[in-house]
Design a protein around this motif. Sequence first.
Motif, PDB file in Angstrom:
ATOM      1  N   TYR A  86      47.534  39.258  35.029  1.00  0.00           N
ATOM      2  CA  TYR A  86      46.439  39.518  35.977  1.00  0.00           C
ATOM      3  C   TYR A  86      46.212  38.337  36.912  1.00  0.00           C
ATOM      4  O   TYR A  86      45.322  38.350  37.747  1.00  0.00           O
ATOM      5  CB  TYR A  86      45.172  39.936  35.208  1.00  0.00           C
ATOM      6  CG  TYR A  86      45.442  41.216  34.471  1.00  0.00           C
ATOM      7  CD1 TYR A  86      45.943  41.198  33.167  1.00  0.00           C
ATOM      8  CD2 TYR A  86      45.358  42.438  35.128  1.00  0.00           C
ATOM      9  CE1 TYR A  86      46.280  42.375  32.509  1.00  0.00           C
ATOM     10  CE2 TYR A  86      45.695  43.617  34.479  1.00  0.00           C
ATOM     11  CZ  TYR A  86      46.171  43.569  33.173  1.00  0.00           C
ATOM     12  OH  TYR A  86      46.542  44.728  32.540  1.00  0.00           O
ATOM     13  N   PHE A  87      47.078  37.322  36.762  1.00  0.00           N
ATOM     14  CA  PHE A  87      47.118  36.243  37.758  1.00  0.00           C
ATOM     15  C   PHE A  87      48.251  36.496  38.755  1.00  0.00           C
ATOM     16  O   PHE A  87      48.108  36.241  39.955  1.00  0.00           O
ATOM     17  CB  PHE A  87      47.382  34.883  37.074  1.00  0.00           C
ATOM     18  CG  PHE A  87      46.222  34.331  36.296  1.00  0.00           C
ATOM     19  CD1 PHE A  87      46.229  34.333  34.909  1.00  0.00           C
ATOM     20  CD2 PHE A  87      45.126  33.798  36.958  1.00  0.00           C
ATOM     21  CE1 PHE A  87      45.160  33.815  34.192  1.00  0.00           C
ATOM     22  CE2 PHE A  87      44.046  33.270  36.247  1.00  0.00           C
ATOM     23  CZ  PHE A  87      44.069  33.287  34.855  1.00  0.00           C
ATOM     24  N   TYR A 136      47.075  41.572  40.456  1.00  0.00           N
ATOM     25  CA  TYR A 136      46.067  40.592  40.879  1.00  0.00           C
ATOM     26  C   TYR A 136      45.055  41.186  41.857  1.00  0.00           C
ATOM     27  O   TYR A 136      44.252  40.452  42.439  1.00  0.00           O
ATOM     28  CB  TYR A 136      46.758  39.399  41.524  1.00  0.00           C
ATOM     29  CG  TYR A 136      47.711  39.782  42.634  1.00  0.00           C
ATOM     30  CD1 TYR A 136      49.080  39.910  42.383  1.00  0.00           C
ATOM     31  CD2 TYR A 136      47.258  40.062  43.912  1.00  0.00           C
ATOM     32  CE1 TYR A 136      49.958  40.295  43.390  1.00  0.00           C
ATOM     33  CE2 TYR A 136      48.119  40.448  44.923  1.00  0.00           C
ATOM     34  CZ  TYR A 136      49.476  40.569  44.657  1.00  0.00           C
ATOM     35  OH  TYR A 136      50.337  40.963  45.632  1.00  0.00           O
ATOM     36  N   THR A 153      44.282  47.466  37.835  1.00  0.00           N
ATOM     37  CA  THR A 153      43.561  46.511  36.951  1.00  0.00           C
ATOM     38  C   THR A 153      42.549  47.245  36.069  1.00  0.00           C
ATOM     39  O   THR A 153      42.092  46.690  35.069  1.00  0.00           O
ATOM     40  CB  THR A 153      42.783  45.470  37.785  1.00  0.00           C
ATOM     41  OG1 THR A 153      41.710  46.129  38.477  1.00  0.00           O
ATOM     42  CG2 THR A 153      43.678  44.760  38.774  1.00  0.00           C
TER      43      THR A 153
END
Length: 399
Positions: free
Chosen positions: A24-25, A29, A42
């Motif tokens: 999720y970086f 993202y 997400t």
Amino acid sequence: MKVYLDNNATTIVDPHVFAEMEPYFVQRYGNPNSLHLFASETHPALKDAMEKIYAGIHAPKDDSIVITSCATESNNWVLKSIYFEQILTGKKNHIIISEVEHPSVIATAKFIESMGCKVTYLPINHEGIIDPQSVRDTITDKTALVSVMWANNETGAIFPVEEIGDICEEYNVPFHTDAVQAIGKLPVDIQSFNVDYLTFSAHKFHGPKGVGALYIKKGRELTPLLHGGSQMGGYRSGTLNVPGIVGMGKAMEQAVDALDYEMEDIREMRDAFEDELLKIEDTFVVTPREKRTPNTILISFRGIEGESMLWDLNRAGIAASTGSACASEDLEANSVMEAIGAAEDLAHTAIRFSLSRYTTQEELDYTLDMVKKAVERLRGISSTYSYAPEGHESGLDAH
Ligand SMILES: Cc1ncc(COP(=O)(O)O)c(CNc2co[nH]c2=O)c1O
């Protein structure tokens, strides 16, 4: 050898937590509130993480858990919202906190006190624990909030939140508990007692720094501290910290899974380590270990300034503290030792060791050896220390 024994200040991020966060970086993202694929990809992880966080404290789905940046923000939010809604409006004029709350509660209480709110600071007893009767003795029909921590970050002392919750329910006064030092160390079931607001922080249970949370019981509203994009149901605006929330969810799941190990194996290691430390002359522990979180020792070495001991331990590669990191830059006495009325020569000598599930017996054996060497060196150069176990007026029983 490097030994980390300051886990009440912050903990290492569990590798499984980091692995869960990483995508999720750098891959998924997107901003969750945008209207496109990068955002919607997400959502499953956010949903799953929130479900784990709810489950970790046994929160019903109808209640709210708002993600914040840290426990300091969560604590500020509760007290300032109560001030805004209850004190400023004249409906109430008083709040109750303990005198050994974390600085994020005490400083906020003093801030609203400076703006006209009456504040009762409940004293701790000789064991460093709050007596629930002191809440009953001070609560009134003008009390807007009772805020008492679940466990103290310096001593590990567990406070009687169930009894305090009952008193608050009896008087219909909202009850907030700062549970930062309870999550991952004690069973936390907010349906097992009366609590309206509950604070926690991911980096205290092997999650990432910069992610906190506030549980809010259904029907207990709060004025938002941050207005803007209306995230978190309008409770707290700001783009969601997706990797942070995913990390907190995984860390909560891991903390619950590891709770038996924490409460049994870590407690056993802590007790054995403490037994050995107490064999050193002129040492004192305030709170009985059965009334403490399983990982914490606050021990005083008479005649040795806490910072001097820390310096010797640091040179040996060992990380400990004299109490809250917030106060670690000054040579003040330990606030809890002062609150229990410890003699001056004791109040400055407290050292906190806080273990985690990553602590090994080898590390504790090494630390004990280094502590003994530090005590011998520092007492040896002291111009004031002389061992006098008989008749010393310290207010604490020598071990
Ligand atoms: C009981 C308690 N409440 C709130 C906080 C603040 O949490 P944060 O805002 O998420 O960092 C801490 C951090 N306590 C400590 C930080 O360093 N040493 C400590 O004992 C804490 O122990």
